[in-house]
Design a protein around this motif. Structure first.
Motif, short mmCIF file in Angstrom:
data_model
loop_
_atom_site.label_atom_id
_atom_site.label_comp_id
_atom_site.label_asym_id
_atom_site.label_seq_id
_atom_site.Cartn_x
_atom_site.Cartn_y
_atom_site.Cartn_z
N SER A 1 0.13 6.02 0.10
CA SER A 1 -0.11 6.90 0.73
C SER A 1 0.69 7.99 0.15
O SER A 1 1.95 7.77 -0.05
CB SER A 1 -0.44 7.07 1.63
OG SER A 1 0.43 6.96 2.85
N SER B 1 0.81 -1.32 0.02
CA SER B 1 -0.29 0.02 -0.13
C SER B 1 0.52 0.66 0.25
O SER B 1 2.50 1.32 0.81
CB SER B 1 -0.81 -0.33 1.25
OG SER B 1 -1.56 -0.55 1.21
N THR C 1 4.75 -3.64 4.81
CA THR C 1 3.48 -3.08 3.58
C THR C 1 3.29 -1.86 3.43
O THR C 1 2.08 -2.43 1.78
CB THR C 1 2.41 -3.99 4.04
OG1 THR C 1 1.51 -3.76 4.76
CG2 THR C 1 3.25 -5.74 3.88
N HIS C 2 3.85 -1.06 4.21
CA HIS C 2 2.61 0.07 3.36
C HIS C 2 3.70 1.79 3.55
O HIS C 2 5.17 1.48 4.59
CB HIS C 2 1.95 1.08 4.87
CG HIS C 2 1.23 2.03 4.74
ND1 HIS C 2 0.96 2.85 6.02
CD2 HIS C 2 1.25 2.40 3.78
CE1 HIS C 2 0.78 4.48 4.94
NE2 HIS C 2 0.40 4.21 3.52
N GLN D 1 -3.34 0.79 -4.30
CA GLN D 1 -2.74 -1.00 -3.38
C GLN D 1 -1.86 -1.98 -4.38
O GLN D 1 -3.17 -2.01 -5.30
CB GLN D 1 -3.54 -1.60 -2.38
CG GLN D 1 -3.32 -2.55 -1.73
CD GLN D 1 -4.64 -2.95 -0.48
OE1 GLN D 1 -5.86 -3.50 -0.82
NE2 GLN D 1 -4.96 -2.71 0.64
N LYS E 1 4.75 5.84 2.82
CA LYS E 1 3.80 7.08 2.02
C LYS E 1 5.10 7.85 1.59
O LYS E 1 6.65 7.47 1.51
CB LYS E 1 3.98 8.26 3.62
CG LYS E 1 3.64 9.64 3.76
CD LYS E 1 3.28 10.57 4.66
CE LYS E 1 2.39 11.17 4.20
NZ LYS E 1 2.83 11.92 5.64
#
Length: 353
Positions: A47, A45, A140-141, A53, A143
């Motif tokens: 942002s 993911s 898994t994320h 995603q 920015k």
């Protein structure tokens, strides 16, 4: 395209998300171990400037990454460049392009010359900085904070520069322009001249693990020290017959700043972005990466070209004093590149191959 990404840090994951979102097939290899394992079962993911995603693949070694890739993107700290390049070299195929993000200490030349000795016909592309800035939020994320509006790129062999510009624009959007050669890309990197003084003159904050927004503490006098190092970097570029942006021009192109002087730019960025936070670990890459592979490399070029590097040497000396480290010994590229016995003409012939 099939893209293989070396690394699992913030920039690597941001690049993986960006490229997979653009429809490319992406595989990730974490050369330090299993830092990408969570992506085997969960989507990646993103942002920030890109919300998405996506699914990316994870491979276990350099051979598997290289086998499936049309393009490889090296997105690890420069301290690891030689190690991952040595792992990739036996598996490279003719026609592959390897993009180095971001290149320092002429690691691109090391890769290109080693590949040539092995008989591989590859293209090595170099960026002087990353196209994306990012923070890893979890396994898994990520920015993604910035996608730079303009970025230079060079190629070895030089005759493939236009093809590399086209490739990078295809992958990341129309933002890339041609640079003279890999040396120009290396000297484009302003991180060493900015990070060294910024860390040293805020060292007690780092030792105490304080929260300190770094642009707020890039005060007028700290900015003045950074400018002295930047002047030496620009003099190096002039000595090797190329032109690079000033640090103020770099910020203007990367972050659309409008202030004319560096401390004004820092105030502007602090007001609009509020960060990023400065490092809080004495092992910070501001010294561990940027001194050996940036400032010490610049001093090596200064010896070749006869450029006075007094300010740069002063920062190197202070970094060694406060950390009790031999940063020169930590650069594992200077010896195989044989810069100690090089000349301006000789080095230019190599990067302009």
């Amino acid at each position: 395209m099939n893209i293989g990404i070396v690394g699992s840090g913030a920039v690597a994951l941001a690049s993986a998300a960006w490229l997979a979102h653009g429809g490319h097939k992406v595989n990730v290899w974490s050369p330090t171990g299993h830092n990408a394992d969570a992506l085997r079962d969960e989507p990646l993911s993103a942002s920030g400037v890109l919300t998405t995603q996506v699914r990316v693949g994870v491979v276990d070694n350099a051979a598997a990454l290289t086998e499936a890739a049309d393009v490889l993107l090296i997105a690890v700290i420069v301290n690891a460049h030689r190690r991952v390049m040595d792992a990739l070299l036996p598996h490279l195929r003719d026609g592959q392009t390897i993009i180095i993000s971001s290149m320092s200490s002429l690691s691109a030349l090391y890769l290109a010359e080693q590949a040539r000795q092995l008989g591989h016909d590859i293209t090595v592309a170099s960026w002087g900085t990353t196209v994306l800035t990012a923070r890893r939020q979890s396994d898994t994320h990520v920015k993604i904070m910035t996608c730079r509006v303009a970025l230079g790129v060079s190629a070895i062999p030089c005759r493939r520069t236009e093809a590399v510009v086209s490739l990078c624009n295809t992958l990341f959007g129309e933002r890339f322009t041609a640079q003279d050669n890999a040396l120009a890309s290396a000297l484009t990197n302003i991180n060493p001249v900015a990070h060294g003084p910024l860390a040293l003159y805020n060292w007690t904050r780092i030792e105490r693990a304080e929260h300190w927004p770094q642009y707020h503490y890039m005060t007028s006098m700290v900015s003045g020290a950074i400018k002295k190092l930047d002047a030496e970097r620009i003099a190096l570029a002039d000595a090797f017959g190329t032109r690079v942006r000033t640090i103020e021009q770099h910020f203007a192109q990367s972050f659309s700043t409008s202030a004319e002087n560096l401390s004004g730019i820092a105030d502007e960025l602090h007001a609009t972005r509020g960060g990023p936070p400065g490092p809080t670990d004495v092992a910070t890459r501001f010294l561990a990466e940027d001194v050996p592979f940036g400032l010490i490399f610049n001093v090596a070029l200064g010896r070749i070209a006869g450029v006075d590097m007094t300010a740069t040497q002063a920062v190197i000396g202070n970094a060694a004093l406060i950390t009790d480290r031999d940063f020169t010994a930590e650069n594992d590229l200077l010896e195989p590149l044989m810069l100690a016995g090089e000349t301006v003409t000789g080095l230019l012939a190599r990067v302009n191959h």
